[in-house]
Design a protein around this motif. Sequence first.
Motif, PDB file in Angstrom:
ATOM      1  N   GLN A  77       0.865  -1.190   0.000  1.00 26.93           N
ATOM      2  CA  GLN A  77       0.000   0.000   0.000  1.00 26.93           C
ATOM      3  C   GLN A  77       0.896   1.233   0.000  1.00 26.93           C
ATOM      4  O   GLN A  77       1.895   1.276   0.735  1.00 26.93           O
ATOM      5  CB  GLN A  77      -0.907   0.021   1.246  1.00 26.93           C
ATOM      6  N   TRP A  78       0.541   2.234  -0.820  1.00 23.73           N
ATOM      7  CA  TRP A  78       1.399   3.396  -1.003  1.00 23.73           C
ATOM      8  C   TRP A  78       0.697   4.684  -0.621  1.00 23.73           C
ATOM      9  O   TRP A  78      -0.532   4.773  -0.668  1.00 23.73           O
ATOM     10  CB  TRP A  78       1.891   3.450  -2.452  1.00 23.73           C
ATOM     11  N   SER A 107       9.692   7.227  -2.981  1.00 26.41           N
ATOM     12  CA  SER A 107      10.495   7.404  -4.197  1.00 26.41           C
ATOM     13  C   SER A 107      11.767   6.574  -4.135  1.00 26.41           C
ATOM     14  O   SER A 107      12.215   6.030  -5.157  1.00 26.41           O
ATOM     15  CB  SER A 107      10.838   8.885  -4.398  1.00 26.41           C
ATOM     16  N   GLU A 108      12.349   6.424  -2.946  1.00 29.07           N
ATOM     17  CA  GLU A 108      13.565   5.621  -2.816  1.00 29.07           C
ATOM     18  C   GLU A 108      13.255   4.142  -2.992  1.00 29.07           C
ATOM     19  O   GLU A 108      14.054   3.401  -3.577  1.00 29.07           O
ATOM     20  CB  GLU A 108      14.211   5.876  -1.456  1.00 29.07           C
ATOM     21  N   ASP A 116       7.415  -1.953  -7.330  1.00 30.35           N
ATOM     22  CA  ASP A 116       6.989  -1.589  -8.672  1.00 30.35           C
ATOM     23  C   ASP A 116       5.521  -1.193  -8.562  1.00 30.35           C
ATOM     24  O   ASP A 116       4.670  -2.053  -8.291  1.00 30.35           O
ATOM     25  CB  ASP A 116       7.156  -2.774  -9.624  1.00 30.35           C
ATOM     26  N   PRO A 117       5.185   0.104  -8.711  1.00 30.76           N
ATOM     27  CA  PRO A 117       3.793   0.529  -8.550  1.00 30.76           C
ATOM     28  C   PRO A 117       2.817  -0.203  -9.460  1.00 30.76           C
ATOM     29  O   PRO A 117       1.620  -0.261  -9.159  1.00 30.76           O
ATOM     30  CB  PRO A 117       3.849   2.032  -8.894  1.00 30.76           C
ATOM     31  N   PRO A 120       1.602  -4.315  -7.454  1.00 32.30           N
ATOM     32  CA  PRO A 120       1.431  -4.150  -6.010  1.00 32.30           C
ATOM     33  C   PRO A 120       1.321  -5.463  -5.243  1.00 32.30           C
ATOM     34  O   PRO A 120       1.387  -5.465  -4.013  1.00 32.30           O
ATOM     35  CB  PRO A 120       0.127  -3.359  -5.912  1.00 32.30           C
ATOM     36  N   VAL A 121       1.149  -6.566  -5.958  1.00 28.82           N
ATOM     37  CA  VAL A 121       1.029  -7.880  -5.330  1.00 28.82           C
ATOM     38  C   VAL A 121       1.984  -8.839  -6.022  1.00 28.82           C
ATOM     39  O   VAL A 121       2.095  -8.826  -7.250  1.00 28.82           O
ATOM     40  CB  VAL A 121      -0.416  -8.416  -5.443  1.00 28.82           C
ATOM     41  N   TRP A 122       2.721  -9.632  -5.240  1.00 34.70           N
ATOM     42  CA  TRP A 122       3.561 -10.658  -5.855  1.00 34.70           C
ATOM     43  C   TRP A 122       3.564 -11.920  -4.989  1.00 34.70           C
ATOM     44  O   TRP A 122       3.420 -11.853  -3.766  1.00 34.70           O
ATOM     45  CB  TRP A 122       4.982 -10.152  -6.105  1.00 34.70           C
ATOM     46  N   PRO A 123       3.741 -13.078  -5.614  1.00 33.69           N
ATOM     47  CA  PRO A 123       3.727 -14.342  -4.862  1.00 33.69           C
ATOM     48  C   PRO A 123       5.066 -14.611  -4.183  1.00 33.69           C
ATOM     49  O   PRO A 123       6.103 -14.096  -4.596  1.00 33.69           O
ATOM     50  CB  PRO A 123       3.451 -15.390  -5.947  1.00 33.69           C
ATOM     51  N   ILE A 124       5.049 -15.423  -3.154  1.00 28.82           N
ATOM     52  CA  ILE A 124       6.258 -15.920  -2.508  1.00 28.82           C
ATOM     53  C   ILE A 124       6.337 -17.408  -2.799  1.00 28.82           C
ATOM     54  O   ILE A 124       5.470 -18.180  -2.376  1.00 28.82           O
ATOM     55  CB  ILE A 124       6.225 -15.691  -0.980  1.00 28.82           C
TER      56      ILE A 124
END
Length: 283
Positions: A77-78, A107-108, A116-117, A120-124
Amino acid sequence: MDSYFINMDFPVKHWGAFPRQFPASFPVSTISFAFQKDHWVRHSFNSCNFSIIFRGRGEFHRLGKVWPITAPCVLTQWPGEYVEYGPFVPEETWDEFYLIYEKSLFSEFKKTRLVDPERPVWPIHHLAAVMDQIGELNALSQSRHPHSKVDHFDRGCERLILETLVASRESPPIDPLQRVIREFAENPGAAFNIQEIASRLGLSESSFRRRWMELHPTPPHRYILELRLQQACRLLVETDQPVYEIAHQCGFEDELYFSRRFRLQIKLSPRDYRRSYKTAYPS
């Protein structure tokens, strides 16, 4: 898995108040857990958040798009973005561990590619490595003097995020040209002939150059030259080999040409470079 997760105590959850002696790029503000979460979040955050979902299924809604959530995975969440997410209630709940950072770090995070906007979701895929890192954070949290561990904790949280990213990206098939680039990075002194390499890959020389520039920002000959000079710098400092041997080992047939290219690029002759830096290298 459940018992390992529940046994984590984390007596210290808010780390933002501790002064940093060795400030990290990403000082963590707060960490916490949500066990058996049975509700949806509908909120616009004023922080940068990473939520690691260990168990459960649900959805994540952001900017008109919907991402399915299947544990284990990470959702983010951003600052300033309204999001809705949660488990499939009342059928399911989920278990979540989350990290909260100040909004000024967004920004950093993007710059360092930890987020990566558009993703927003990635698997493990390898949860064990992630759990091991959380275990290390748990151990730091148990310290009687947490203020002395905050610098370690910041870097441990960054490592945790990195573990989820590295583990989540299955290695794609290696492009044959990418393999060539890696081979030269590992052995820059090897013979380099574009026509021969292009022929071996079934490419014309122009196609080879075009494909190379798609994979790497530096043109082929310049890239190889930089690799060779980097290796030469290392050998000049770490060894006592004569300059002519280093030149040949790094792919230069002529010592004079090597010295000229070295001076042009490094701004010192090979011998001056060795005198300047070898004294600082432990014997």
